[in-house]
Design a protein around this motif. Structure first.
Motif, short mmCIF file in Angstrom:
data_model
loop_
_atom_site.label_atom_id
_atom_site.label_comp_id
_atom_site.label_asym_id
_atom_site.label_seq_id
_atom_site.Cartn_x
_atom_site.Cartn_y
_atom_site.Cartn_z
N THR A 17 -0.92 1.53 -2.31
CA THR A 17 -1.70 2.62 -1.71
C THR A 17 -1.16 3.97 -2.16
O THR A 17 -1.54 4.99 -1.61
CB THR A 17 -1.67 2.52 -0.16
N THR A 18 -0.30 3.97 -3.17
CA THR A 18 0.30 5.22 -3.63
C THR A 18 -0.75 6.28 -3.95
O THR A 18 -0.66 7.42 -3.50
CB THR A 18 1.18 4.95 -4.88
N SER A 19 -1.77 5.89 -4.73
CA SER A 19 -2.76 6.89 -5.14
C SER A 19 -3.60 7.37 -3.96
O SER A 19 -3.99 8.53 -3.90
CB SER A 19 -3.66 6.31 -6.22
N ALA B 216 2.41 -3.76 -19.54
CA ALA B 216 1.38 -3.22 -18.66
C ALA B 216 1.51 -3.92 -17.30
O ALA B 216 1.41 -5.14 -17.22
CB ALA B 216 0.00 -3.49 -19.26
N ASP B 217 1.74 -3.14 -16.25
CA ASP B 217 2.12 -3.72 -14.96
C ASP B 217 1.09 -3.42 -13.87
O ASP B 217 0.87 -2.26 -13.50
CB ASP B 217 3.50 -3.14 -14.58
N GLY B 218 0.49 -4.47 -13.33
CA GLY B 218 -0.34 -4.36 -12.13
C GLY B 218 -1.80 -4.03 -12.41
O GLY B 218 -2.16 -3.58 -13.50
N VAL C 161 1.27 -14.99 2.08
CA VAL C 161 1.37 -13.55 2.30
C VAL C 161 1.76 -12.87 0.99
O VAL C 161 2.61 -13.36 0.25
CB VAL C 161 2.43 -13.24 3.39
N TYR C 162 1.09 -11.76 0.70
CA TYR C 162 1.44 -10.94 -0.48
C TYR C 162 1.63 -9.52 0.03
O TYR C 162 0.74 -8.96 0.68
CB TYR C 162 0.30 -11.00 -1.50
N ARG C 163 2.81 -8.94 -0.24
CA ARG C 163 3.01 -7.59 0.27
C ARG C 163 3.55 -6.64 -0.79
O ARG C 163 4.34 -7.04 -1.66
CB ARG C 163 3.96 -7.61 1.47
N ALA D 159 3.78 4.65 4.21
CA ALA D 159 3.85 3.40 3.43
C ALA D 159 3.05 3.59 2.15
O ALA D 159 2.06 4.31 2.14
CB ALA D 159 3.27 2.26 4.25
N GLU D 160 3.49 2.98 1.05
CA GLU D 160 2.74 3.09 -0.21
C GLU D 160 2.21 1.74 -0.66
O GLU D 160 1.95 1.52 -1.84
CB GLU D 160 3.62 3.76 -1.28
N GLY D 161 2.15 0.82 0.28
CA GLY D 161 1.61 -0.50 -0.04
C GLY D 161 1.25 -1.20 1.25
O GLY D 161 1.60 -0.75 2.34
P1 XMP Z 1 -0.75 -6.34 -8.73
O1 XMP Z 1 -2.05 -5.68 -9.09
O2 XMP Z 1 -0.42 -7.45 -9.61
O3 XMP Z 1 0.37 -5.21 -8.96
O4 XMP Z 1 -0.75 -6.68 -7.28
C1 XMP Z 1 1.75 -5.49 -8.92
C2 XMP Z 1 2.56 -4.27 -9.26
O5 XMP Z 1 2.36 -3.24 -8.28
C3 XMP Z 1 3.54 -2.45 -8.14
N1 XMP Z 1 3.87 -2.42 -6.72
C4 XMP Z 1 3.52 -1.42 -5.89
N2 XMP Z 1 2.94 -0.24 -6.13
N3 XMP Z 1 3.02 0.24 -3.82
C5 XMP Z 1 2.70 0.62 -5.09
O6 XMP Z 1 2.19 1.72 -5.30
C6 XMP Z 1 3.61 -0.93 -3.51
O7 XMP Z 1 3.86 -1.22 -2.35
C7 XMP Z 1 3.88 -1.81 -4.60
N4 XMP Z 1 4.47 -3.00 -4.66
C8 XMP Z 1 4.44 -3.38 -5.98
C9 XMP Z 1 4.61 -3.11 -8.98
O8 XMP Z 1 4.73 -2.36 -10.16
C10 XMP Z 1 4.05 -4.49 -9.22
O9 XMP Z 1 4.53 -5.08 -10.40
#
Ligand code: XMP
Length: 488
Positions: A317-319, A350-352, A397-399, A424-426
């Motif tokens: 939720t950072t953005s 490339a992550d996420g 659960v995925y957090r 919180a950012e997630g």
């Molecule tokens: P996906 O899309 O696979 O992304 O769920 C996983 C990546 O997200 C980052 N990450 C977070 N970023 N708040 C964020 O803004 C969070 O709580 C958080 N937890 C993980 C991290 O780079 C991961 O690999």
């Protein structure tokens, strides 16, 4: 458009995401079997260009082992004590090797209860029995263990161990070891020199069961761990990190935004302290990559890659909270340009933000060498946590590591803006249970290989030259299933 906007927003600043583009089909003169999806990171080559995220609901030792066996990499999370991190990296490194050097041992006078505890808690099926001088006196496997509760409670190791130990000398080949194991119908072969224990060879580790496994030169699985960029001041913590370093091949600096002087300085000190390689991240722009590569003097030989993407993770939720972000496709394209301009041997992860298998080839066209995901893997059997049921469906659960739940553990608060406690950012959520990792990897691999066939790229490197296009909102509707009446 106002002057203000015109000056600020340039074409290259358009923040595109996976859903905004499609890969254009290319000319293909090869078959799916000819496609090579291996990719490099520093001196390591991975047969599967996929990593699991360093998150506490995604990657602990079981996931890391399985990912490495399948040819990828699982990056162990850091939301736990150094003691637990040490335990995880040791387990990963010990799993598969031609010769295990760090052998689990026990003494003849130890109680059987100690042996039982070690076997059950460290996932070991046999212990080498050594005396105070490290001389081998026997071997105790699960088969030697007594059954009755009374014997377990009162027995000593020396009463149950096998005294006639079949062993091998250091320097023996894989074939010699295999022959000996087969001849004596045994599973474990201690490596002994002048009576002293030098290592252990197990049948399991010799079998070529996982031909694609990610292994180091000694045949151990490649081990990666997330690391805070904050340099620990206490000597005890530094010593723990040095101990952890012995088992780790690649540290992944693990912060939401690495383009920060404090994190850069901390990481430089860590690179001086530790011997392993480093992937730095996350970052999201050309400028950040340019600065990190060309202005920071990171140890050339240890700095092997950059990890990119900010705010586009499925649990992020950072953005939303801060208005700042660099979605993975945009970040990848930006940083790929800087790598090309300044240090082409660096690898890009490339992550996420990956939602569909087709997003992986898209990331590669933007310049990624490997991808990392939590979302694809949090629902696997191998991820930490239990399978629960929600409205009749199996879930786990995925957090986010920035979620309230993950941050209250205290270990990971420095992943985000330090001192910020309320925001919180997630989030923490349920994700469908998807079964074993093998099945998930199989479908991701097929999506990738078939994507490369359509695109006309036989190797990951060639994906970087493949053409893409921006898709319109109407186009996006059309490429999805549409105009149907529910699922049959
Ligand atoms: P996906 O899309 O696979 O992304 O769920 C996983 C990546 O997200 C980052 N990450 C977070 N970023 N708040 C964020 O803004 C969070 O709580 C958080 N937890 C993980 C991290 O780079 C991961 O690999």
């Amino acid at each position: 458009m106002s002057d203000h906007f015109r000056k600020k927003v340039h074409y290259e600043d358009i923040i595109a995401t996976f859903d905004d583009i499609l890969i254009q089909p290319g000319y293909t003169n090869f078959e799916p079997n000819d496609v090579d999806i291996s990719s490099k990171l520093g001196s390591y080559r991975f047969n599967l260009p996929i990593m699991t995220a360093a998150m506490d609901t995604v990657t602990e030792e079981i996931m890391a082992i399985k990912m490495a066996l399948l040819g990828g990499l699982g990056v162990l999370h850091r939301n736990c004590s150094y003691e637990r991190q040490l335990e995880m990296v040791r387990i990963v490194k010990r799993t598969r090797s031609f010769i295990i050097v760090d052998v689990a041992t026990i003494t003849p006078d130890d109680p059987i209860t100690n042996a039982k505890f070690m076997m059950e808690n460290y996932n070991i099926s046999g212990l080498v029995v050594v005396n105070d001088e490290n001389k081998v006196c026997g071997i105790l496997t699960k088969r030697d263990m007594p059954y009755s509760e009374n014997d377990i409670k009162n027995g000593k190791v020396k009463e149950y161990m096998t005294k006639n130990v079949i062993s091998i000398e250091p320097g023996a080949s894989r074939e010699e070891a295999l022959n000996k194991l087969f001849k004596h119908r045994i599973e474990k072969l201690p490596v002994i020199e002048n009576g002293r224990l030098k290592g252990l060879i197990t049948k399991k580790d010799l079998a070529p069961e996982f031909p694609l496994a990610s292994m180091d030169e000694d045949g151990h699985l490649i081990c990666a761990l997330a690391l805070s960029p904050k340099f620990p001041e206490s000597l005890r913590a530094q010593n723990m990190l040095k101990e952890i370093d012995k088992y780790v091949d690649i540290f992944f600096i693990d912060v939401a935004d690495f383009y920060k002087i404090a994190d850069i300085e901390g990481t430089k000190k860590l690179m001086n302290l530790l011997e392993s390689d480093f992937v730095l991240g996350n970052i999201g722009t050309y400028e950040a990559a340019e600065y990190i590569i060309s202005q920071c003097d990171f140890a050339e030989d240890k700095f092997i890659g950059l990890k990119v993407g900010m705010g586009s993770g499925s649990i992020c939720t950072t953005s939303i909270q801060t208005g700042v972000g660099a979605p993975t496709l945009f970040a990848t394209a930006q940083v790929a340009d800087a790598i090309k301009d300044y240090k082409s041997e660096l690898s890009l992860i490339a992550d996420g933000g990956f939602k569909n298998p087709g997003d992986i080839p898209k990331a590669l066209t933007a310049g990624a060498d490997l991808i990392m995901s939590g979302h694809f893997f949090a629902g696997c059997t191998e991820s930490p946590g239990y399978i629960d049921t929600l409205q009749g469906q199996k879930v786990k659960v995925y957090r986010g590591m920035g979620s309230k739940e993950a941050r209250t553990s205290g270990f990971i608060s420095d992943r985000y803006i330090e001192g910020s406690k309320i925001l919180a950012e997630g989030i923490s959520a349920y994700i469908p249970y998807v079964g074993d990792l093998d099945g998930v990897i199989l479908s991701l691999k097929e999506g990738l290989i078939n994507g490369m066939v359509y695109a006309g790229a036989r190797k990951i490197e060639a994906m970087k030259n493949v053409k893409i296009g921006v898709i319109t909102p109407f186009g996006r509707q059309e490429v999805r299933t549409h105009d149907l009446m529910g699922k049959y």
